[in-house]
Design a protein around this motif. Structure first.
Motif, short mmCIF file in Angstrom:
data_model
loop_
_atom_site.label_atom_id
_atom_site.label_comp_id
_atom_site.label_asym_id
_atom_site.label_seq_id
_atom_site.Cartn_x
_atom_site.Cartn_y
_atom_site.Cartn_z
N ASP A 1 -21.20 19.78 -28.10
CA ASP A 1 -22.18 20.60 -28.81
C ASP A 1 -22.65 19.97 -30.11
O ASP A 1 -23.41 20.57 -30.85
N MET B 1 -22.04 31.33 -17.99
CA MET B 1 -22.37 30.95 -19.37
C MET B 1 -22.31 29.43 -19.49
O MET B 1 -21.39 28.80 -18.96
N MET C 1 -21.41 25.90 -20.87
CA MET C 1 -20.21 25.42 -21.59
C MET C 1 -20.51 24.07 -22.22
O MET C 1 -20.88 23.11 -21.51
N LYS C 2 -20.39 24.03 -23.53
CA LYS C 2 -20.59 22.74 -24.20
C LYS C 2 -19.38 22.35 -25.03
O LYS C 2 -19.28 21.21 -25.48
N ASP D 1 -16.97 27.59 -26.65
CA ASP D 1 -17.68 28.41 -25.65
C ASP D 1 -16.69 29.03 -24.67
O ASP D 1 -16.80 30.20 -24.30
N GLN E 1 -14.73 31.82 -26.15
CA GLN E 1 -15.52 33.06 -26.22
C GLN E 1 -15.45 33.83 -24.91
O GLN E 1 -15.25 35.05 -24.90
#
Ligand SMILES: Nc1ncnc2c1ncn2[C@@H]1O[C@H](COP(=O)(O)OP(=O)(O)OP(=O)(O)O)[C@@H](O)[C@H]1O
Length: 697
Positions: free
Chosen positions: A130, A179, A181-182, A186, A189
């Motif tokens: 990210d 979702m 994912m980076k 993430d 979460q």
């Protein structure tokens, strides 16, 4: 990367640490029932018996070591484009969730479980993070988190998981909110969101016991290739007796065990070489790594042995890993009936971020031209013992029937037609047969008379009314005027809902025949008019005798003696029966009408009817059609038992008729009935003849 079949199923056992019982020093006293040896790293000795797996880990194995040995190869397979599944199975409290790393608790590096380690490696291999713009990234990674609680699947990443519409999904749940994912953040979460929503409860065996099966799926998207790594934390098998659970926890335990039993069944199917398994993460193309978590406690020996058995059986599964791209192409081919080449790569991309169809849930498509309304009917069970060929034939015939839109048959059931009962029908049929016999005799007699007659002048030949008795006349026509015998009713009137034809004055019959039932109302003109359209095959002599007789009856010139019963009836003034009423009607002539006269009237009616029919094809046809419609209505309502009372209908044919009727809803016309495959042994024409519907007007 090629995976051989042996590598496609990897089984490992892991020993759990001793449970903290709260009793000081007990763990020092209790000895583990499990033994591990450095010389045989794949074996575990349980209560003196050696079991061998691909890996066996004692309680001292670290999370990192477990991951590197067992799961890292699976990650490599997923990155190579294969769908893979890592699954933890075992008794409650043996460290399944701990091993899989499903919790979002902040913990030291050494306790981090499989999920975060997998994601870390995947992101690293795909060069995703990210921090940068990800220009060098080899693809994208997504994750979903679902649970199966009490046999229902929930999307744990749905905004409000308690909202039934958003969280509850089809039992064969194959996807969930994905979702992107980076980074590990993430993942944290979604684990936080998921574990917050997941069903967990404190039990006697585990303070934080999972009450559901949880699946974290990491989707790896590399160009056109989309593979999945499923990490499954099964709820622990539990003995209700030992957990002491009550109420909801007890019910949960039942569902948990049921779900595990389902997995056992899938495993048995895969071991038997079956390939169509309706679970996306547990099927014949998906590489599987099973971690069997076992307890060192002697008190858990039964559960441990059960888990060991499960792990041994799992090794028998026949799995042939295939690249997920191939699986998707196959799926597209089966589901859309299109070639693999036509499969849109874009479609795979679009699948991400929303529910994704199962890769192997392939169902046979119904025939394209099948009637949608009738499709369910085809699943109706065929009679026991029906051979596949006969089923095929029956289906073909049904299809043909369903596709036939010919409504033009004249036998269409009109609304309001009252179906005769079987008993009535059989009675009418008997009458019909008698009538046929009577008519046959009449024809023979007529033929004889025609041969004998030399056509004398009508005036000379015609007998005087007084000279002609009813008996003589009737014998001319029907040869059935013996007292007590039935007078045959007219043809085609028989098959109506009214069976009362014998010796009764059927008003409608007389009405139809244009002759009133009351002799006084029968005018000579009407009678002669009725006799006028005499068919050519009746002799002129017979015709004139008939007309004369009608006139005699009308004028009350019949000199026949009254029968005793009629005299008594007319004198006693008893309750007005039909016969008495008829007798009263003749009072004006000073004579009561006896049974002979009633028969005569009936005979007249029959003759008149017949004449009318001979002269008016339309009315004859109408009666036949009515009969056919009534019989068709009967076929549409009768039970199997009742149908068997019909001629030419045995138990098999009756059963087949009922089945065809249930498939079609109802028989619309006789053409439909004629086309049924049930007439194999007896031809339809024979049946039609037997039930008198073959008479063509
Ligand atoms: N190898 C291990 N090392 C350290 N702690 C462990 C280990 N295995 C399990 N535990 C601890 O044991 C407890 C129970 O483990 P966990 O909740 O993972 O069991 P489980 O098999 O998932 O149980 P359930 O099926 O009831 O959910 C947890 O507190 C966990 O941290």
């Amino acid at each position: 990367m090629n995976i051989n079949k042996k590598e496609s199923v990897v089984i490992a056992v892991r020993e759990a640490p001793f449970r903290n019982t709260g009793m000081q020093g007990i763990n020092d006293i209790e000895r583990s029932v499990l033994e591990f040896s450095r010389e045989c790293p794949k074996a575990v000795v349980v209560d003196g018996t050696v079991y061998s797996f691909d890996h066996s880990f004692d309680s001292k194995v670290s999370q990192e070591q477990l991951y590197r040995t067992l799961i890292h190869p699976l990650v490599l397979k997923a990155l190579a484009g294969y769908d893979c599944t890592a699954m933890a199975y075992g008794q409650t409290g043996t460290g399944k969730s701990y091993s899989m790393g499903m919790t979002a608790e902040r913990m030291s590096e050494e306790h981090v479980g499989i999920v975060p380690r997998c994601l870390k490696d995947i992101l690293k291999y795909m060069n995703i993070n990210d921090q940068k713009e990800n220009h060098a990234a080899m693809g994208e990674v997504f994750a979903s988190f679902i649970e199966v609680y009490n046999e229902k699947a929930y999307d744990l990443l749905a905004v409000d998981v308690n909202e039934p519409l958003t969280s509850r999904t089809h039992p064969r749940f194959t996807g969930g909110t994905c979702m992107p994912m980076k980074s590990q953040r993430d993942l944290l979460q979604i684990l936080m969101l998921g574990t917050k929503n997941r069903h967990v409860r404190a039990t006697n065996m585990n303070n934080n016991s999972s009450r559901s099966h949880a699946i974290v799926t990491i989707h790896i998207q590399q160009g056109f290739q989309h593979s999945r790594l499923n990490i499954i934390d099964l709820a622990g098998s539990e003995s209700i007796r030992r957990t002491g659970n009550e109420g909801i926890a007890r019910a949960e335990g039942v569902f948990i065990n049921m779900g595990l039993m389902g997995i056992n069944k899938v495993m048995a199917s895969l071991s038997a070489g079956r390939s169509l398994i309706p679970y996306p993460s547990f099927n014949s193309q998906c590489s599987l790594t099973l971690l069997a978590c076992i307890s060192p406690h002697a008190s858990d020996l039964n559960e441990t042995l059960s888990t060991i058995r499960f792990a041994k059986n799992a090794k028998q599964m026949k799995i042939t890993p295939q690249l997920s791209q191939q699986i998707h192409q196959m799926q597209e081919m089966h589901q859309n009936g299109r070639s693999a080449q036509a499969t849109s790569n874009q479609g795979i991309t679009q699948n991400l971020g929303r529910l994704r169809p199962s890769s192997v849930n392939i169902r046979r498509r119904p025939p394209p031209n099948a009637n949608p309304g009738a499709r369910n009917s085809f699943s109706t069970r065929m009679p026991q013992g029906a051979q596949p060929n006969s089923r095929r034939r029956a289906r073909r015939a049904q299809n043909a029937l369903l596709s036939s839109s010919d409504e033009s048959d004249t036998g269409v059931v009109p609304t309001g037609v009252i179906s005769p009962t079987i008993a009535e029908f059989l009675k009418l049929k008997k009458e019909y047969e008698e009538l046929q016999r009577g008519l046959r005799e009449l024809r023979e007699q007529r033929a004889q008379q025609e041969v004998q007659a030399e056509e004398p002048p009508l005036a000379a030949e015609r007998p005087q009314p007084s000279q002609l008795t009813f008996r003589e006349f009737a014998s001319d026509l029907f040869s059935i005027a013996e007292e007590g015998d039935a007078i045959p009713p007219p043809p085609f009137r028989l098959f109506t809902s009214s069976p009362t034809i014998y010796n009764n004055q059927d008003a409608s019959l007389l009405h139809m025949s244009s002759i009133s039932s009351a002799p006084s109302a029968v005018s000579a003109e009407a009678a002669v008019a009725a006799a006028e359209p005499m068919p050519s095959r009746l002799s002129t002599r017979l015709n004139s005798r008939h007309a004369q007789f009608i006139q005699d009856i009308t004028n009350g010139q019949d000199q026949r003696p009254l029968r005793r019963s009629s005299r008594i009836a007319s004198q006693s003034g008893g309750p007005p029966t039909e016969r008495n009423e008829a007798a009263e009607r003749t009072e004006g002539n000073g004579r009561a009408e006896g049974p002979s006269q009633l028969r005569a009237t009936s005979a007249l009616a029959a003759i008149g009817e017949r004449f009318t029919m001979d002269g008016t094809v339309g009315s004859q046809r109408a009666r036949l059609l009515k009969h056919r419609a009534e019989l068709l209505s009967l076929l549409n309502t009768a039970s199997v038992k009742d149908l068997q009372a019909l001629p030419k209908i045995g138990p098999k044919t009756a059963m087949a008729l009922i089945m065809q009727r249930s498939v079609l809803g109802h028989f619309r016309n006789w053409k439909q009935v004629e086309k049924l495959p049930i007439w194999k042994d007896i031809s339809f024409s024979r049946f039609a003849k037997a039930v008198c519907i073959e008479i063509d007007p």
